[in-house]
Design a protein around this motif. Structure first.
Motif, mmCIF file in Angstrom:
data_model
loop_
_atom_site.group_PDB
_atom_site.id
_atom_site.type_symbol
_atom_site.label_atom_id
_atom_site.label_comp_id
_atom_site.label_asym_id
_atom_site.label_seq_id
_atom_site.Cartn_x
_atom_site.Cartn_y
_atom_site.Cartn_z
ATOM 1 N N THR A 69 -7.022 -5.786 -6.089
ATOM 2 C CA THR A 69 -6.577 -4.401 -6.204
ATOM 3 C C THR A 69 -7.638 -3.559 -6.899
ATOM 4 O O THR A 69 -8.509 -4.105 -7.585
ATOM 5 N N SER A 86 0.833 -1.201 0.000
ATOM 6 C CA SER A 86 0.000 0.000 0.000
ATOM 7 C C SER A 86 0.867 1.249 0.000
ATOM 8 O O SER A 86 2.099 1.181 0.102
ATOM 9 N N SER A 88 -2.963 -5.205 -3.165
ATOM 10 C CA SER A 88 -2.256 -3.952 -3.439
ATOM 11 C C SER A 88 -3.257 -2.810 -3.394
ATOM 12 O O SER A 88 -4.231 -2.791 -4.144
ATOM 13 N N TYR A 146 -10.475 -5.162 0.484
ATOM 14 C CA TYR A 146 -9.331 -5.863 -0.086
ATOM 15 C C TYR A 146 -8.659 -6.806 0.916
ATOM 16 O O TYR A 146 -8.410 -7.975 0.617
ATOM 17 N N THR A 161 -2.786 -0.602 -11.658
ATOM 18 C CA THR A 161 -1.854 -1.309 -10.776
ATOM 19 C C THR A 161 -1.389 -2.632 -11.372
ATOM 20 O O THR A 161 -0.322 -3.127 -11.016
#
Length: 283
Positions: free
Chosen positions: A94, A10, A69, A137, A99
Motif C-alpha cells: 500500500t 481500492s 490496498s 501494487y 492506510t
C-alpha cells in the motif's frame, strides 16, 4: 512455488476498467492465482476508511495472504510505497499514507519494507505515474502471492514505527461515562461502529436490557442526545427503534432496527465524531 490468495481493495469503483486491469496484471504474473476483493467502493481519497476496512478483514485470512490496498491521493508524488507483514503473518502492500493505521494499532506490524518501485514495476510501464495500483501494487502483490519473489526482495527494511499513522483516540471511561469515536459505518445498513470495545464497556457493569444515555458530538456540536436500550440483537427491540449492541468486531455499535441511524441523524465518521454512553439513572 508456493501460492497464496491476493486480496484487492481500492477507491476505484467498478464503473470503468481500472479494477479489471489490476486483475489482468495479476493473472499475467500467474494465471492460476486466486484473486478476491475487500471492496472497491471506498469513498474517493478516504484513507481512514481504507485503513478500517483492512482491520475488518485482514486477520480472518490465512497466513501468507497478500492484500493490496490502493487509496492513493498522493500517487506520482514522493510519498513512499511499503509492504508489511502483520503480527498474524498476512502481507499488505500500500502507499505509506496512513492506510496501515488500524492494523498497526490493533493487530501489529512485525516487519516493514520500502517497496522499490524501480525493481517492482510492470514491464514497460515506467513512464506512467498515475496508476500505481496496476503498475506497482497489483504487480508486486501478485508476484509475492504466487511466490515469484520473497518478501525480503521487495525492498529495504524500514522500522514499523516510521509508518505514517492517522490521528486516533483511544476510548476511555471518566465519571461513569465511556467515550470513543465513531470509526466507520456499517455502510449498507447505516449502523455506527465505534472504537469502544466490549471489554472496556463491561467495566460499567451494564446488562442487556439496560437503558443508556447516549450523546454524539461532531467537534463542539452535539448532534444527538437520547436514551437507548442495550440489546443483544436487533430482534430485542421494535422496528424503527434504536439500540446499542456489540458488533462483529466485538465493539459497540448503534443502530435503528430496519433503519439507517447514520442517515436519520446525519452522522459521519472519524476522529472528530465522538460518542459517549453511560447507564441511565433511575430518578
Amino acid at each position: 512455488m508456493s501460492q497464496h490468495a491476493l486480496v484487492l481493495q481500492s477507491d476505484f469503483g467498478i464503473d470503468d476498467g481500472a479494477v479489471n486491469a489490476m486483475y489482468g496484471v495479476a493473472y499475467s504474473v500467474d494465471s492460476s492465482i486466486r484473486i478476491f476483493d475487500v471492496t472497491h467502493n471506498i469513498p474517493v481519497f478516504h484513507i481512514w476508511e481504507a485503513s478500517y476496512r483492512l482491520l475488518q478483514t485482514v486477520s480472518y485470512w490465512p497466513e501468507g495472504t497478500v492484500f493490496v490496498s490502493v487509496v492513493d491521493p498522493g500517487v506520482g508524488s514522493e510519498r513512499r510505497s511499503v509492504a508489511v507483514r502483520t503480527s498474524t503473518n498476512q502481507y499488505i502492500i500500500t502507499p505509506d499514507n496512513g492506510t496501515l493505521t488500524h492494523i498497526k494499532q490493533k493487530i501489529g506490524i512485525a516487519e516493514a519494507r520500502h517497496l522499490d518501485e524501480t525493481q517492482n514495476r510492470l514491464p514497460e510501464s515506467g513512464e506512467s505515474h498515475t496508476f500505481h495500483g496496476r503498475d506497482i501494487y497489483a504487480y508486486t502483490g501478485a508476484r509475492l502471492a504466487s511466490g515469484v519473489i520473497r518478501f525480503d526482495q521487495i525492498g529495504p527494511e524500514v522500522l514499523p514505527e516510521s509508518l505514517i499513522k492517522l490521528p486516533v483516540m483511544e476510548a476511555f471511561i471518566e465519571d461513569e461515562w465511556i467515550t470513543g469515536t465513531i470509526d466507520i459505518l456499517d455502510v449498507r445498513f447505516g449502523n455506527l461502529w465505534t472504537n469502544i470495545s466490549r471489554r472496556l464497556f463491561s467495566k460499567l457493569d451494564i446488562r442487556y436490557g439496560d437503558a443508556l444515555n447516549v450523546i454524539i458530538t461532531h467537534g463542539t456540536n452535539q448532534v444527538y442526545c437520547q436514551t437507548i436500550v442495550f440489546g443483544r440483537s436487533f430482534a430485542d427491540i421494535p422496528v424503527g427503534e434504536p439500540l446499542v449492541y456489540v458488533n462483529s468486531l466485538d465493539n459497540l455499535g448503534v443502530a435503528i432496527n430496519q433503519g439507517s441511524f447514520a442517515e436519520v441523524y446525519d452522522i459521519g465518521t472519524g476522529i472528530h465524531w465522538r460518542i459517549s454512553l453511560r447507564k441511565a439513572r433511575q430518578d
